[in-house]
Scaffold this motif. Structure first.
Motif, PDB file in Angstrom:
ATOM      1  N   PHE A   3      16.142  -9.456  29.693  1.00 51.57           N
ATOM      2  CA  PHE A   3      16.143 -10.307  30.871  1.00 51.57           C
ATOM      3  C   PHE A   3      14.911 -11.216  30.872  1.00 51.57           C
ATOM      4  O   PHE A   3      15.020 -12.426  31.095  1.00 51.57           O
ATOM      5  CB  PHE A   3      16.184  -9.451  32.144  1.00 51.57           C
ATOM      6  CG  PHE A   3      16.058 -10.244  33.411  1.00 51.57           C
ATOM      7  CD1 PHE A   3      17.122 -10.991  33.883  1.00 51.57           C
ATOM      8  CD2 PHE A   3      14.871 -10.249  34.118  1.00 51.57           C
ATOM      9  CE1 PHE A   3      17.006 -11.731  35.049  1.00 51.57           C
ATOM     10  CE2 PHE A   3      14.749 -10.988  35.285  1.00 51.57           C
ATOM     11  CZ  PHE A   3      15.816 -11.724  35.750  1.00 51.57           C
ATOM     12  N   THR A   6      15.067 -13.893  28.214  1.00 53.61           N
ATOM     13  CA  THR A   6      15.979 -14.962  28.629  1.00 53.61           C
ATOM     14  C   THR A   6      15.280 -15.912  29.605  1.00 53.61           C
ATOM     15  O   THR A   6      15.388 -17.133  29.474  1.00 53.61           O
ATOM     16  CB  THR A   6      17.244 -14.372  29.281  1.00 53.61           C
ATOM     17  OG1 THR A   6      17.872 -13.494  28.364  1.00 53.61           O
ATOM     18  CG2 THR A   6      18.214 -15.456  29.698  1.00 53.61           C
ATOM     19  N   GLN A  91      23.437 -19.220  34.207  1.00 57.16           N
ATOM     20  CA  GLN A  91      24.477 -18.322  33.682  1.00 57.16           C
ATOM     21  C   GLN A  91      24.824 -18.682  32.245  1.00 57.16           C
ATOM     22  O   GLN A  91      24.953 -17.803  31.391  1.00 57.16           O
ATOM     23  CB  GLN A  91      25.711 -18.383  34.584  1.00 57.16           C
ATOM     24  CG  GLN A  91      26.746 -17.318  34.305  1.00 57.16           C
ATOM     25  CD  GLN A  91      27.691 -17.672  33.165  1.00 57.16           C
ATOM     26  OE1 GLN A  91      27.998 -18.836  32.941  1.00 57.16           O
ATOM     27  NE2 GLN A  91      28.140 -16.676  32.444  1.00 57.16           N
ATOM     28  N   TYR A  94      21.984 -17.632  29.909  1.00 54.80           N
ATOM     29  CA  TYR A  94      22.000 -16.179  29.731  1.00 54.80           C
ATOM     30  C   TYR A  94      23.105 -15.781  28.751  1.00 54.80           C
ATOM     31  O   TYR A  94      22.877 -14.975  27.837  1.00 54.80           O
ATOM     32  CB  TYR A  94      22.201 -15.481  31.077  1.00 54.80           C
ATOM     33  CG  TYR A  94      22.361 -13.988  30.940  1.00 54.80           C
ATOM     34  CD1 TYR A  94      21.255 -13.175  30.759  1.00 54.80           C
ATOM     35  CD2 TYR A  94      23.614 -13.399  30.987  1.00 54.80           C
ATOM     36  CE1 TYR A  94      21.394 -11.800  30.629  1.00 54.80           C
ATOM     37  CE2 TYR A  94      23.772 -12.039  30.849  1.00 54.80           C
ATOM     38  CZ  TYR A  94      22.657 -11.239  30.683  1.00 54.80           C
ATOM     39  OH  TYR A  94      22.800  -9.885  30.545  1.00 54.80           O
ATOM     40  N   THR A  97      22.175 -16.838  25.161  1.00 48.19           N
ATOM     41  CA  THR A  97      21.115 -15.975  24.634  1.00 48.19           C
ATOM     42  C   THR A  97      21.673 -14.606  24.277  1.00 48.19           C
ATOM     43  O   THR A  97      21.349 -14.049  23.223  1.00 48.19           O
ATOM     44  CB  THR A  97      19.981 -15.839  25.672  1.00 48.19           C
ATOM     45  OG1 THR A  97      19.509 -17.145  26.013  1.00 48.19           O
ATOM     46  CG2 THR A  97      18.837 -15.016  25.117  1.00 48.19           C
ATOM     47  N   ARG A  98      22.542 -14.075  25.098  1.00 46.45           N
ATOM     48  CA  ARG A  98      23.146 -12.765  24.834  1.00 46.45           C
ATOM     49  C   ARG A  98      24.032 -12.827  23.597  1.00 46.45           C
ATOM     50  O   ARG A  98      23.987 -11.936  22.748  1.00 46.45           O
ATOM     51  CB  ARG A  98      23.970 -12.311  26.054  1.00 46.45           C
ATOM     52  CG  ARG A  98      24.431 -10.858  25.925  1.00 46.45           C
ATOM     53  CD  ARG A  98      25.259 -10.440  27.098  1.00 46.45           C
ATOM     54  NE  ARG A  98      26.520 -11.181  27.000  1.00 46.45           N
ATOM     55  CZ  ARG A  98      27.267 -11.546  28.019  1.00 46.45           C
ATOM     56  NH1 ARG A  98      26.895 -11.267  29.238  1.00 46.45           N
ATOM     57  NH2 ARG A  98      28.380 -12.200  27.845  1.00 46.45           N
TER      58      ARG A  98
END
Length: 105
Positions: A3, A6, A91, A94, A97-98
């Motif tokens: 987290f 990110t 969003q 995120y 990146t994930r």
């Protein structure tokens, strides 16, 4: 840990930072305006600004003055697109990146 990674990578990007600053300015304008127009406290004014522009609209606060109502109409028209773009950008960042992290593993 992911987290925070990110968030930091988000803040490194100039376009993302500019969007964050624009969002903060819109919320500050709403907070200060409601504080003076409606006489609400700073926390209540910020709360109403966020709830209004995120389209949640709990209904526990509403402008009582004509000036407050007119300001709210203008504030929603100008601010909702910026706030929703900010939420969408966070969003998407995120998710990207994930996905990059999962591809590495």
């Amino acid at each position: 840990m992911f987290f925070f990674h990110t968030i930091f990578s988000f803040l490194k990007n100039r376009e993302y930072r500019d969007l964050l600053y624009t969002t903060m300015i819109i919320l500050i304008i709403g907070t200060v305006s409601y504080h003076y127009i409606e006489g609400w406290g700073i926390i209540d004014s910020l709360y109403f600004s966020v709830v209004t522009l995120t389209t949640i609209g709990f209904g526990d606060f509403s402008p009582q003055t004509d000036l407050g109502k007119i300001f709210t109409i203008i504030y929603i028209i100008l601010g909702i697109g910026i706030i929703l773009q900010f939420i969408n950008t966070v969003q998407n960042h995120y998710s990207e990146t994930r996905n990059k992290r999962h591809k590495k593993h």
